[in-house]
Write a protein that holds these residues in place. Structure first.
Motif, PDB file in Angstrom:
ATOM      1  N   ASP A 553      53.528   5.532  -9.664  1.00  0.00           N
ATOM      2  CA  ASP A 553      53.614   6.557  -8.622  1.00  0.00           C
ATOM      3  C   ASP A 553      54.984   7.223  -8.540  1.00  0.00           C
ATOM      4  OD1 ASP A 553      55.171   4.585  -7.448  1.00  0.00           O
ATOM      5  OD2 ASP A 553      53.884   4.293  -5.696  1.00  0.00           O
ATOM      6  N   GLY A 554      55.909   6.849  -9.436  1.00  0.00           N
ATOM      7  CA  GLY A 554      57.226   7.472  -9.442  1.00  0.00           C
ATOM      8  C   GLY A 554      58.169   6.945  -8.389  1.00  0.00           C
ATOM      9  N   LEU A 555      57.792   5.867  -7.699  1.00  0.00           N
ATOM     10  CA  LEU A 555      58.615   5.297  -6.631  1.00  0.00           C
ATOM     11  C   LEU A 555      59.017   3.882  -7.023  1.00  0.00           C
ATOM     12  CD1 LEU A 555      56.350   6.527  -3.747  1.00  0.00           C
ATOM     13  CD2 LEU A 555      58.714   7.252  -4.059  1.00  0.00           C
ATOM     14  N   ASP A 556      60.314   3.642  -7.065  1.00  0.00           N
ATOM     15  CA  ASP A 556      60.798   2.323  -7.458  1.00  0.00           C
ATOM     16  C   ASP A 556      60.904   1.356  -6.283  1.00  0.00           C
ATOM     17  OD1 ASP A 556      60.896   2.599 -10.160  1.00  0.00           O
ATOM     18  OD2 ASP A 556      63.010   3.158 -10.257  1.00  0.00           O
ATOM     19  N   VAL A 557      60.130   1.582  -5.232  1.00  0.00           N
ATOM     20  CA  VAL A 557      60.093   0.643  -4.122  1.00  0.00           C
ATOM     21  C   VAL A 557      58.677   0.146  -3.855  1.00  0.00           C
ATOM     22  CG1 VAL A 557      62.165   1.439  -2.955  1.00  0.00           C
ATOM     23  CG2 VAL A 557      60.008   2.590  -2.515  1.00  0.00           C
ATOM     24  N   SER A 558      57.681   0.805  -4.410  1.00  0.00           N
ATOM     25  CA  SER A 558      56.317   0.280  -4.362  1.00  0.00           C
ATOM     26  C   SER A 558      56.090  -0.489  -5.660  1.00  0.00           C
ATOM     27  CB  SER A 558      55.299   1.413  -4.216  1.00  0.00           C
ATOM     28  OG  SER A 558      55.387   2.298  -5.318  1.00  0.00           O
ATOM     29  N   ARG A 559      55.157  -1.442  -5.637  1.00  0.00           N
ATOM     30  CA  ARG A 559      55.027  -2.282  -6.826  1.00  0.00           C
ATOM     31  C   ARG A 559      53.610  -2.790  -7.005  1.00  0.00           C
ATOM     32  NH1 ARG A 559      55.572  -8.000  -5.495  1.00  0.00           N
ATOM     33  NH2 ARG A 559      55.951  -8.253  -3.259  1.00  0.00           N
ATOM     34  N   TRP A 560      53.285  -3.095  -8.265  1.00  0.00           N
ATOM     35  CA  TRP A 560      52.083  -3.857  -8.607  1.00  0.00           C
ATOM     36  C   TRP A 560      52.464  -5.316  -8.731  1.00  0.00           C
ATOM     37  CZ3 TRP A 560      51.638  -6.074 -13.764  1.00  0.00           C
ATOM     38  CH2 TRP A 560      50.489  -6.850 -13.931  1.00  0.00           C
ATOM     39  N   ALA A 561      51.624  -6.202  -8.225  1.00  0.00           N
ATOM     40  CA  ALA A 561      51.823  -7.638  -8.392  1.00  0.00           C
ATOM     41  C   ALA A 561      50.488  -8.273  -8.756  1.00  0.00           C
ATOM     42  CB  ALA A 561      52.379  -8.270  -7.117  1.00  0.00           C
ATOM     43  N   SER A 562      50.505  -9.103  -9.785  1.00  0.00           N
ATOM     44  CA  SER A 562      49.289  -9.746 -10.271  1.00  0.00           C
ATOM     45  C   SER A 562      49.054 -11.074  -9.572  1.00  0.00           C
ATOM     46  CB  SER A 562      49.403  -9.984 -11.781  1.00  0.00           C
ATOM     47  OG  SER A 562      50.241 -11.101 -12.053  1.00  0.00           O
ATOM     48  N   SER A 563      47.928 -11.697  -9.882  1.00  0.00           N
ATOM     49  CA  SER A 563      47.702 -13.074  -9.450  1.00  0.00           C
ATOM     50  C   SER A 563      48.623 -14.011 -10.233  1.00  0.00           C
ATOM     51  CB  SER A 563      46.241 -13.462  -9.653  1.00  0.00           C
ATOM     52  OG  SER A 563      45.892 -13.348 -11.029  1.00  0.00           O
ATOM     53  N   TYR A 564      48.660 -15.272  -9.836  1.00  0.00           N
ATOM     54  CA  TYR A 564      49.656 -16.209 -10.348  1.00  0.00           C
ATOM     55  C   TYR A 564      49.144 -16.931 -11.601  1.00  0.00           C
ATOM     56  CZ  TYR A 564      51.960 -15.689  -5.764  1.00  0.00           C
ATOM     57  OH  TYR A 564      52.582 -15.201  -4.638  1.00  0.00           O
ATOM     58  N   SER A 565      49.027 -16.198 -12.694  1.00  0.00           N
ATOM     59  CA  SER A 565      48.678 -16.818 -13.978  1.00  0.00           C
ATOM     60  C   SER A 565      49.264 -15.981 -15.101  1.00  0.00           C
ATOM     61  CB  SER A 565      47.163 -16.948 -14.139  1.00  0.00           C
ATOM     62  OG  SER A 565      46.547 -15.674 -14.168  1.00  0.00           O
ATOM     63  N   ASP A 566      49.328 -16.549 -16.296  1.00  0.00           N
ATOM     64  CA  ASP A 566      50.082 -15.926 -17.380  1.00  0.00           C
ATOM     65  C   ASP A 566      49.402 -14.706 -18.004  1.00  0.00           C
ATOM     66  OD1 ASP A 566      52.443 -17.481 -17.470  1.00  0.00           O
ATOM     67  OD2 ASP A 566      51.374 -19.102 -18.458  1.00  0.00           O
ATOM     68  N   SER A 567      48.121 -14.807 -18.311  1.00  0.00           N
ATOM     69  CA  SER A 567      47.461 -13.762 -19.095  1.00  0.00           C
ATOM     70  C   SER A 567      46.984 -12.619 -18.192  1.00  0.00           C
ATOM     71  CB  SER A 567      46.281 -14.351 -19.869  1.00  0.00           C
ATOM     72  OG  SER A 567      45.708 -13.372 -20.722  1.00  0.00           O
ATOM     73  N   GLN A 568      47.938 -11.850 -17.698  1.00  0.00           N
ATOM     74  CA  GLN A 568      47.648 -10.699 -16.831  1.00  0.00           C
ATOM     75  C   GLN A 568      48.110  -9.429 -17.524  1.00  0.00           C
ATOM     76  OE1 GLN A 568      46.034 -11.078 -13.825  1.00  0.00           O
ATOM     77  NE2 GLN A 568      45.894 -13.258 -14.345  1.00  0.00           N
ATOM     78  N   TRP A 569      47.486  -8.307 -17.181  1.00  0.00           N
ATOM     79  CA  TRP A 569      47.849  -7.047 -17.822  1.00  0.00           C
ATOM     80  C   TRP A 569      47.783  -5.881 -16.857  1.00  0.00           C
ATOM     81  CZ3 TRP A 569      43.792  -3.786 -17.210  1.00  0.00           C
ATOM     82  CH2 TRP A 569      42.502  -4.320 -17.181  1.00  0.00           C
ATOM     83  N   LEU A 570      48.507  -4.838 -17.215  1.00  0.00           N
ATOM     84  CA  LEU A 570      48.457  -3.557 -16.508  1.00  0.00           C
ATOM     85  C   LEU A 570      48.261  -2.459 -17.538  1.00  0.00           C
ATOM     86  CD1 LEU A 570      50.259  -2.195 -13.504  1.00  0.00           C
ATOM     87  CD2 LEU A 570      50.538  -0.915 -15.608  1.00  0.00           C
ATOM     88  N   LYS A 571      47.311  -1.557 -17.298  1.00  0.00           N
ATOM     89  CA  LYS A 571      46.923  -0.534 -18.263  1.00  0.00           C
ATOM     90  C   LYS A 571      46.972   0.842 -17.609  1.00  0.00           C
ATOM     91  CE  LYS A 571      42.511  -0.032 -18.933  1.00  0.00           C
ATOM     92  NZ  LYS A 571      41.105  -0.330 -19.315  1.00  0.00           N
ATOM     93  N   VAL A 572      47.438   1.841 -18.348  1.00  0.00           N
ATOM     94  CA  VAL A 572      47.465   3.209 -17.851  1.00  0.00           C
ATOM     95  C   VAL A 572      46.734   4.112 -18.826  1.00  0.00           C
ATOM     96  CG1 VAL A 572      49.722   3.686 -18.917  1.00  0.00           C
ATOM     97  CG2 VAL A 572      48.947   5.082 -16.997  1.00  0.00           C
ATOM     98  N   ASP A 573      45.946   5.014 -18.278  1.00  0.00           N
ATOM     99  CA  ASP A 573      45.193   6.000 -19.055  1.00  0.00           C
ATOM    100  C   ASP A 573      45.979   7.302 -19.065  1.00  0.00           C
ATOM    101  OD1 ASP A 573      43.440   7.876 -20.084  1.00  0.00           O
ATOM    102  OD2 ASP A 573      41.811   7.441 -18.671  1.00  0.00           O
ATOM    103  N   LEU A 574      46.476   7.723 -20.237  1.00  0.00           N
ATOM    104  CA  LEU A 574      47.299   8.934 -20.341  1.00  0.00           C
ATOM    105  C   LEU A 574      46.459  10.212 -20.321  1.00  0.00           C
ATOM    106  CD1 LEU A 574      49.841   7.785 -23.081  1.00  0.00           C
ATOM    107  CD2 LEU A 574      49.968   7.495 -20.597  1.00  0.00           C
ATOM    108  N   GLY A 575      45.127  10.094 -20.307  1.00  0.00           N
ATOM    109  CA  GLY A 575      44.263  11.268 -20.205  1.00  0.00           C
ATOM    110  C   GLY A 575      43.784  11.789 -21.536  1.00  0.00           C
ATOM    111  N   SER A 576      44.624  11.709 -22.545  1.00  0.00           N
ATOM    112  CA  SER A 576      44.290  12.090 -23.913  1.00  0.00           C
ATOM    113  C   SER A 576      45.305  11.406 -24.816  1.00  0.00           C
ATOM    114  CB  SER A 576      44.332  13.612 -24.095  1.00  0.00           C
ATOM    115  OG  SER A 576      45.631  14.114 -23.827  1.00  0.00           O
TER     116      SER A 576
END
Length: 783
Positions: A553-576
């Motif tokens: 979101d362009g803001l360095d004060v909001s954040r994503w946080a996962s559950s407490y385990s190792d094999s977690q991921w975050l994915k972004v769709d660039l549109g093309s």
């Protein structure tokens, strides 16, 4: 005005002039749509009734007050005019009389209808009505001032930077005390910092600054030798009786303090000075060792000596005349509980003495630990409930006190310490889970309990041995300050979407007169970031407020946080499918120790393009790799760096286009809206278009000398038939590195050539492909 705002203004100036120029007249409606959404102000408005159209302020707009307006309202008007001039391109004058179309009028009416405002808070309430004029009606000068804050914020957050939506706001606070406490006793904060913070607080409708004027470090860090332990009292008067008491590493003169009081009054803020005793009193013991316990080897005053209380009386008598506000804070926290009788006698002597000097009294709640409760203590005080064990809010209220929420577990920041939120409060948690009635567990009070005055988070500079600056402290505070302001003004009016709230905070900024304070809560869009604003998903989210979208979101004060385990991921769709050569991750404390960066064409089959192994700390981590392509990019966690999950403030995918977001110029532009910058803004929907002749060019400044190997041009219908690609070290002498001849269509054209170097790259038109000029959606330069 913040330098950030100066940069932002450049985005609006052209648009603002165009809109103002097209407006039929000040006050004219530009559309028939109902303004159902309220103006994006912080804190959010309590009530908004939308009309249709917008009022466009102009060079003729004035600030108007009634004839014979009181001095307080005239001051609000003058400040409003100055702030509009700082935050926009307008420079309104202040006049008395009747407002005309496009004017801003201010008046005070204590009997006006302010909706559901509590009677005791009506002086801070206001109505803001926008039609052919802007009218602000305050319940007092303070209400008018708060209305002026909403007005300026609404203008600043408008797309043209000059207008307001037609409609009516009724706004008021839910809590009387919307405060902040700063410990300057342990660490000196400059007058410039105090002045800027007062302006910032007023911008956010906070109304109380408590300044903790004396304190000391921990003797355990100084060989348990109190004579070596730093201590300070920060007021420096001229009375020889107190010569040598003021700290030599920084103190405030009467002139400094008068300046604080003046700025506070202009921004509807009350300053509460705190002189803390009988604990935290090493500065007084350094001055008069005979007044300390254990022969002066202590930071506790010896209350068994009548001279001790006499000295404290003389101190309050000396400095209380400096204080313009109605309240003085006397401290009284954390004294040894085996000295209850002396402590109670001190409290019951000093509290009425300070009242005899014409002031109300506030104190830190300590009576449960000291005496098992408040029986027998002076009752004419307000209690900061700072710790549920020392004196909980329910216990204080049961003993007859009104309370302010300063709960240590929830609201204390000790900069860079491993305790008490050393990296700043979590603004998302504050926004979603806190309110002034929240003290934790069974200590919570009913919302708007009549004995609860409000809230006061605190910064304590315990770590006197750690090197950090006042501006670093500001960076910690800013993470949650606006969320705290919102929740103290109204716990519910801000809604539940923290990301949307942060976008409002980033848009309105810190306000006028705050240029000394760096902005960190702002829209940090990197022009080269392909992931900004794109759809993001994750394997999990710790809570609904910590979703994947926060990382892009362009803001360095909001954040994503996962559950407490190792094999977690975050994915972004660039549109093309996009080309990129690095990613930038800003890890919160819960960082990834080992992880991969992967790309995919379909979001199912993944290719690893970079690896990180053995990361040991949170913060920024940039991975660079050979250019890769893909529609999807993800961070695939392998091993967490902590026992928590993975937590990212931001996940940026950096384009390998060296021209993106750089300064571009051209030989000509068909219209002002088709300028050269459109070709390097990363958007294939905006374009540069030249005048209708062959020898036209577009040039981009890469900022420093780069090695380049290709350019990618996305031609609109008015394409180039023949053109050269050229580089230059100085923007004057050009070398042709590639040629294109006899092109027959618009669309994408990638030109590759042997490696060349230069700071400047341009396309030099030779022959147009149509009867129009040259028109490019994008001009990309790649290494």
């Amino acid at each position: 005005m913040n330098t950030t705002w100066r940069a932002r203004l450049s985005q609006f100036l052209v648009v603002g002039v165009v809109v103002a120029g097209l407006a039929p007249a000040a006050g004219a409606a530009q559309s028939a749509e109902v303004n159902s959404a309220p103006p994006g102000v912080v804190p959010a408005l309590q009530k908004w009734t939308g009309g249709t159209g917008r009022l466009v302020l102009s060079a003729n707009s004035r600030v108007v007050v009634p004839a014979a307006a009181p001095a307080g309202l005239q001051q609000v008007a003058q400040q409003l005019a100055a702030d509009v001039a700082e935050m926009t391109t307008l420079h309104p004058t202040v006049v008395t009389g009747t407002p005309a179309a496009g004017d801003i009028s201010l008046r005070v009416d204590a009997a006006a209808d302010f909706g559901a405002a509590k009677p005791e808070l009506k002086p801070e309430a206001y109505r803001l009505a926008v039609g052919s004029t802007v009218e602000i009606v305050g319940g007092s000068d303070k209400g008018a001032y708060y209305g002026s804050r909403s007005l300026v914020q609404a203008v600043v957050s408008s797309s043209d930077h000059l207008s307001l939506p037609v409609g009516t706001a009724v706004d008021y606070p839910d809590y009387a005390v919307r405060g902040f406490m700063l410990d300057v006793g342990r660490r000196f904060f400059t007058p410039q910092y105090i002045q800027s913070t007062l302006r910032w607080m007023g911008w956010l409708k906070m109304n109380t600054l408590q300044i903790h004027l004396n304190d000391n470090g921990f003797a355990s860090k100084y060989d348990n030798d109190y004579s070596k332990t730093p201590a300070a009292f920060r007021l420096k008067g001229t009375n020889p009786e107190f010569a040598g008491l003021a700290a030599t590493d920084g103190s405030y003169s009467r002139t400094d303090w008068d300046g604080f009081e003046s700025t506070a009054a202009k921004n509807a803020i009350t300053i509460i000075p705190e002189i803390d005793a009988p604990a935290h009193s090493l500065a007084f013991i350094h001055f008069k060792p005979e007044l300390g316990l254990n022969g002066g080897n202590s930071d506790h005053l010896d209350l068994s000596k009548p001279a001790t209380t006499a000295f404290m009386k003389s101190l309050f008598a000396e400095f209380t005349p400096w204080f313009k506000g109605p309240t003085v804070h006397i401290g009284i926290d954390e004294y040894p509980s085996d000295k209850t009788a002396e402590y109670k006698a001190y409290v019951n002597t000093i509290a009425p003495y300070v009242r005899s000097l014409g002031k109300k009294v506030n104190a830190w709640g300590s009576f449960t630990q000291m005496s098992g409760g408040g029986a027998g203590y002076d009752k004419d005080m307000v209690i900061n409930s700072w710790n549920n064990d020392w004196y909980s809010p329910k216990a204080a209220i049961a003993d007859g006190y009104k309370v302010i929420n300063s709960n240590d577990a929830l609201l204390y920041v000790v900069p860079f310490a491993p305790y008490y939120h050393g990296q700043g409060l979590d603004g998302g948690w504050i926004f979603n889970s806190w309110a002034p009635n929240i003290f934790g567990g069974s200590n919570n009070l009913p919302a708007q309990d009549p004995n609860l005055l409000g809230g006061m988070p605190a910064v304590w500079n315990d770590q006197t041995w750690v090197d950090y600056t006042e501006l670093q402290v500001h960076g910690l505070i800013e993470k949650s300050f606006a969320a705290l302001a919102q929740k103290m003004w109204s716990p519910t009016a801000g809604g539940t979407d923290y990301s949307a709230f942060l976008l409002k905070v980033a848009t309105v900024g810190q306000g006028p007169g705050t240029s000394y304070l760096p902005e960190t809560v702002m829209l940090n869009r990197n022009p080269s970031d392909l992931a900004y604003g794109r759809p993001a998903t994750a394997s999990s989210s710790e809570t609904s407020g910590l979703g994947a979208a926060n990382a892009v979101d362009g803001l360095d004060v909001s954040r994503w946080a996962s559950s407490y385990s190792d094999s977690q991921w975050l994915k972004v769709d660039l549109g093309s499918s996009k080309s990129f050569n690095s990613v930038r991750l800003n890890w919160q404390n819960a960082y990834g120790k080992d992880y991969d960066i992967q790309t995919s064409a379909d979001g199912t089959t993944w290719t690893t393009v970079a690896q990180r192994r053995g990361l040991t700390a949170s913060g920024l981590d940039t991975l660079t790799f050979p250019p890769a392509t893909g529609r999807y990019v993800r961070m695939q966690g392998i091993t967490r760096g902590t026992s928590f999950g993975y937590s990212l403030f931001s996940f940026e995918v950096i384009s390998d286009d060296l021209a993106r977001g750089r300064t571009a110029t051209a030989s000509s532009s068909e219209t002002s809206g088709l300028g050269a910058a459109n070709a390097v803004d990363g958007l294939d929907t905006t374009r540069w278009a030249s005048s209708y002749s062959d020898s036209q060019w577009l040039k981009v400044d890469l900022g420093s000398s780069k090695t380049v190997k290709s350019v990618r041009l996305n031609w609109e219908g008015a394409y180039g038939k023949d053109y050269d690609i050229q580089t230059s070290a100085d923007g004057t002498t050009w070398t042709t590195v590639a040629q294109r001849r006899s092109r027959t269509t618009a669309g994408v054209d990638t030109v590759t050539f042997p490696a060349a170097t230069g700071r400047y790259v341009r396309i030099q038109g030779i022959t147009r492909g149509t009867g129009y000029g040259y028109s490019l959606y994008s001009f990309e330069v790649r290494a």
